[in-house]
Motif scaffolding. Structure first.
Motif, PDB file in Angstrom:
ATOM      1  N   LEU A   1     -11.771  31.948   0.342  1.00 48.46           N
ATOM      2  CA  LEU A   1     -11.699  30.505   0.077  1.00 48.46           C
ATOM      3  C   LEU A   1     -10.348  29.927   0.489  1.00 48.46           C
ATOM      4  CD1 LEU A   1     -13.545  30.314  -3.353  1.00 48.46           C
ATOM      5  CD2 LEU A   1     -14.326  29.374  -1.153  1.00 48.46           C
ATOM      6  N   TYR A   2      -9.288  30.707   0.283  1.00 50.63           N
ATOM      7  CA  TYR A   2      -7.957  30.235   0.679  1.00 50.63           C
ATOM      8  C   TYR A   2      -7.858  30.128   2.202  1.00 50.63           C
ATOM      9  CZ  TYR A   2      -2.983  29.922   1.430  1.00 50.63           C
ATOM     10  OH  TYR A   2      -1.748  29.506   1.852  1.00 50.63           O
ATOM     11  N   ILE A   3      -8.330  31.151   2.887  1.00 50.77           N
ATOM     12  CA  ILE A   3      -8.217  31.168   4.345  1.00 50.77           C
ATOM     13  C   ILE A   3      -9.107  30.112   4.987  1.00 50.77           C
ATOM     14  CG2 ILE A   3      -8.720  32.569   6.401  1.00 50.77           C
ATOM     15  CD1 ILE A   3      -7.722  35.001   4.727  1.00 50.77           C
ATOM     16  N   THR A   4     -10.317  29.935   4.474  1.00 45.65           N
ATOM     17  CA  THR A   4     -11.253  28.991   5.109  1.00 45.65           C
ATOM     18  C   THR A   4     -11.078  27.549   4.655  1.00 45.65           C
ATOM     19  OG1 THR A   4     -12.950  29.488   3.443  1.00 45.65           O
ATOM     20  CG2 THR A   4     -13.023  30.762   5.497  1.00 45.65           C
ATOM     21  N   ASN A   5     -10.660  27.324   3.390  1.00 48.00           N
ATOM     22  CA  ASN A   5     -10.598  25.951   2.862  1.00 48.00           C
ATOM     23  C   ASN A   5      -9.245  25.569   2.271  1.00 48.00           C
ATOM     24  OD1 ASN A   5     -13.353  25.751   3.361  1.00 48.00           O
ATOM     25  ND2 ASN A   5     -13.919  26.316   1.278  1.00 48.00           N
ATOM     26  N   LYS A   6      -8.338  26.520   2.212  1.00 47.16           N
ATOM     27  CA  LYS A   6      -7.040  26.334   1.551  1.00 47.16           C
ATOM     28  C   LYS A   6      -7.194  26.111   0.042  1.00 47.16           C
ATOM     29  CE  LYS A   6      -4.400  26.828   5.117  1.00 47.16           C
ATOM     30  NZ  LYS A   6      -4.067  28.204   5.382  1.00 47.16           N
ATOM     31  N   ASN A   7      -8.317  26.578  -0.528  1.00 49.55           N
ATOM     32  CA  ASN A   7      -8.476  26.545  -1.985  1.00 49.55           C
ATOM     33  C   ASN A   7      -7.477  27.522  -2.596  1.00 49.55           C
ATOM     34  OD1 ASN A   7     -11.316  26.003  -0.797  1.00 49.55           O
ATOM     35  ND2 ASN A   7     -11.448  25.256  -2.895  1.00 49.55           N
ATOM     36  N   THR A   8      -6.809  27.097  -3.650  1.00 50.17           N
ATOM     37  CA  THR A   8      -5.861  27.989  -4.325  1.00 50.17           C
ATOM     38  C   THR A   8      -6.296  28.197  -5.774  1.00 50.17           C
ATOM     39  OG1 THR A   8      -4.461  26.117  -4.898  1.00 50.17           O
ATOM     40  CG2 THR A   8      -3.891  27.318  -2.893  1.00 50.17           C
ATOM     41  N   PRO A   9      -6.120  29.409  -6.277  1.00 48.90           N
ATOM     42  CA  PRO A   9      -6.442  29.650  -7.689  1.00 48.90           C
ATOM     43  C   PRO A   9      -5.585  28.762  -8.583  1.00 48.90           C
ATOM     44  CG  PRO A   9      -6.128  31.718  -6.518  1.00 48.90           C
ATOM     45  CD  PRO A   9      -5.679  30.622  -5.600  1.00 48.90           C
ATOM     46  N   ALA A  10      -6.155  28.314  -9.683  1.00 52.58           N
ATOM     47  CA  ALA A  10      -5.459  27.407 -10.594  1.00 52.58           C
ATOM     48  C   ALA A  10      -4.372  28.109 -11.392  1.00 52.58           C
ATOM     49  CB  ALA A  10      -6.468  26.766 -11.549  1.00 52.58           C
ATOM     50  N   TYR A  11      -4.495  29.422 -11.557  1.00 53.79           N
ATOM     51  CA  TYR A  11      -3.554  30.161 -12.402  1.00 53.79           C
ATOM     52  C   TYR A  11      -2.934  31.322 -11.631  1.00 53.79           C
ATOM     53  CZ  TYR A  11      -6.131  27.637 -15.979  1.00 53.79           C
ATOM     54  OH  TYR A  11      -6.721  26.642 -16.716  1.00 53.79           O
ATOM     55  N   LYS A  12      -1.701  31.642 -11.993  1.00 53.67           N
ATOM     56  CA  LYS A  12      -1.024  32.788 -11.369  1.00 53.67           C
ATOM     57  C   LYS A  12      -1.562  34.118 -11.888  1.00 53.67           C
ATOM     58  CE  LYS A  12       1.866  31.060  -8.453  1.00 53.67           C
ATOM     59  NZ  LYS A  12       1.711  31.306  -7.031  1.00 53.67           N
ATOM     60  N   LYS A  13      -2.289  34.072 -13.011  1.00 52.84           N
ATOM     61  CA  LYS A  13      -2.927  35.286 -13.535  1.00 52.84           C
ATOM     62  C   LYS A  13      -4.380  34.971 -13.844  1.00 52.84           C
ATOM     63  CE  LYS A  13       0.975  37.645 -15.672  1.00 52.84           C
ATOM     64  NZ  LYS A  13       1.498  38.214 -16.917  1.00 52.84           N
ATOM     65  N   LEU A  14      -5.274  35.719 -13.246  1.00 50.66           N
ATOM     66  CA  LEU A  14      -6.694  35.599 -13.513  1.00 50.66           C
ATOM     67  C   LEU A  14      -7.103  36.894 -14.226  1.00 50.66           C
ATOM     68  CD1 LEU A  14      -9.369  34.128 -13.214  1.00 50.66           C
ATOM     69  CD2 LEU A  14      -9.574  35.100 -10.927  1.00 50.66           C
ATOM     70  N   GLU A  15      -7.219  36.797 -15.547  1.00 52.76           N
ATOM     71  CA  GLU A  15      -7.465  38.004 -16.344  1.00 52.76           C
ATOM     72  C   GLU A  15      -8.941  38.320 -16.415  1.00 52.76           C
ATOM     73  OE1 GLU A  15      -5.249  38.224 -19.961  1.00 52.76           O
ATOM     74  OE2 GLU A  15      -3.363  37.982 -18.890  1.00 52.76           O
ATOM     75  N   THR A  16      -9.262  39.572 -16.077  1.00 52.11           N
ATOM     76  CA  THR A  16     -10.637  40.053 -16.098  1.00 52.11           C
ATOM     77  C   THR A  16     -10.943  40.849 -17.368  1.00 52.11           C
ATOM     78  OG1 THR A  16     -10.010  42.041 -14.894  1.00 52.11           O
ATOM     79  CG2 THR A  16     -10.777  40.169 -13.592  1.00 52.11           C
ATOM     80  N   GLY A  17      -9.952  41.057 -18.172  1.00 52.10           N
ATOM     81  CA  GLY A  17     -10.139  41.835 -19.403  1.00 52.10           C
ATOM     82  C   GLY A  17      -8.947  41.627 -20.296  1.00 52.10           C
ATOM     83  N   PRO A  18      -8.952  42.295 -21.414  1.00 53.83           N
ATOM     84  CA  PRO A  18      -9.907  43.331 -21.789  1.00 53.83           C
ATOM     85  C   PRO A  18     -11.090  42.789 -22.581  1.00 53.83           C
ATOM     86  CG  PRO A  18      -8.124  43.303 -23.365  1.00 53.83           C
ATOM     87  CD  PRO A  18      -7.812  42.238 -22.349  1.00 53.83           C
ATOM     88  N   SER A  19     -12.214  43.428 -22.376  1.00 51.55           N
ATOM     89  CA  SER A  19     -13.409  43.173 -23.178  1.00 51.55           C
ATOM     90  C   SER A  19     -13.701  44.444 -23.964  1.00 51.55           C
ATOM     91  CB  SER A  19     -14.604  42.846 -22.290  1.00 51.55           C
ATOM     92  OG  SER A  19     -14.360  41.685 -21.549  1.00 51.55           O
ATOM     93  N   ILE A  20     -14.312  44.291 -25.111  1.00 52.70           N
ATOM     94  CA  ILE A  20     -14.666  45.439 -25.940  1.00 52.70           C
ATOM     95  C   ILE A  20     -16.105  45.851 -25.639  1.00 52.70           C
ATOM     96  CG2 ILE A  20     -15.023  46.283 -28.308  1.00 52.70           C
ATOM     97  CD1 ILE A  20     -12.095  45.782 -27.765  1.00 52.70           C
ATOM     98  N   ILE A  21     -16.277  47.128 -25.352  1.00 52.78           N
ATOM     99  CA  ILE A  21     -17.634  47.667 -25.147  1.00 52.78           C
ATOM    100  C   ILE A  21     -17.961  48.521 -26.358  1.00 52.78           C
ATOM    101  CG2 ILE A  21     -19.058  49.218 -23.775  1.00 52.78           C
ATOM    102  CD1 ILE A  21     -17.397  48.481 -21.383  1.00 52.78           C
TER     103      ILE A  21
END
Length: 199
Positions: free
Chosen positions: A179-199
Motif C-alpha cells: 500500500l505504501y509503494i503503490t498509493n503512499k498509504n502510511t500506517p497510522a501508528y509507529k507500532k502495530l501490535e498483533t498481540g498478546p492474546s490469551i489462548i
C-alpha cells in the motif's frame, strides 16, 4: 544495515522483534507485540489461578525479547507479593531441560505456577508435569504456540499460552508495504501490535 537503508530513504517495516529501533531510525511501523507488556499480561492471567510461588523458565538467557517478557512478568508478581524465581535451561536438549526443572521442583516443592518464555521450554516441562503432577497443582503457562502447546491446552496440561499472531506479523507488513509503494498509504501508528492474546 537498517540505519543506512533509512538514510537512503528506503521504507522500513520492522517485524516481530526490535520495536525500540523506531526511536533511532525512521520506520513506517513496527508489527509485533511489546514483549514487556506480554510479560505483564502473562502475570495478570496467571494470578487468576491463585498462585503463590512461581518458576519462570528462560530457554535463552540474553535474548532481549525473552528478558523483557520476564521483566514485565516479574514486575506484576512482585507488586502482588508473589515469589518468582528464574532458572535457565538448555533448549537444545529437552531431556536436560526436563531434568533441570525436575531437580529444581524436587527441592522447591512450594512452586504452584510455571511460566516458560516459549514452547522450547514448555514442551519438556509439560511432559515432566504429566509424570510428577497428576493432580495438576502446578499451573503451566507459556508464550507462543505449536501443535504440542495447543494439545497441552486442550488436555488441561497448560492453562494458557500467549499468542503474538505470527501469521499477522508476516502478512501485515507485506500488505502495508504494498500500500505504501503503490498509493503512499502510511500506517497510522509507529507500532502495530498483533498481540498478546490469551489462548
Amino acid at each position: 544495515g537498517i540505519l543506512s537503508a533509512s538514510k537512503k530513504g528506503i521504507p522500513i517495516i520492522v517485524i516481530n522483534a526490535g520495536s525500540e529501533i523506531a526511536e533511532k531510525v525512521d520506520i513506517l511501523t513496527y508489527v509485533g507485540q511489546s514483549e514487556y507488556e506480554a510479560g505483564v499480561k502473562a502475570a495478570e492471567e496467571l494470578i487468576k489461578y491463585k498462585i503463590t510461588t512461581v518458576l519462570c523458565v528462560n530457554h535463552e538467557i540474553g535474548n532481549i525479547s525473552l528478558d523483557k517478557r520476564e521483566q514485565g512478568f516479574r514486575k506484576v508478581l512482585k507488586e502482588n507479593n508473589i515469589i518468582v524465581k528464574t532458572i535457565p535451561i538448555d533448549a537444545s536438549d529437552p531431556l536436560e531441560a526436563r531434568e533441570t526443572v525436575r531437580a529444581y521442583l524436587s527441592i522447591n516443592n512450594n512452586i504452584d505456577g510455571i511460566l516458560t518464555l516459549g514452547p522450547l521450554g514448555a514442551i519438556p516441562i509439560m511432559n515432566l508435569l504429566k509424570d510428577i503432577d497428576h493432580e495438576k497443582n502446578i499451573k503451566l503457562a507459556t508464550f507462543d504456540f505449536t501443535p504440542e502447546i495447543i494439545d497441552g491446552i486442550m488436555n488441561s496440561q497448560i492453562v494458557f499460552a500467549l499468542d503474538q499472531q505470527q501469521y499477522l506479523q508476516g502478512y501485515l507488513p507485506v500488505m502495508l508495504m504494498n500500500l505504501y509503494i503503490t498509493n503512499k498509504n502510511t500506517p497510522a501508528y509507529k507500532k502495530l501490535e498483533t498481540g498478546p492474546s490469551i489462548i
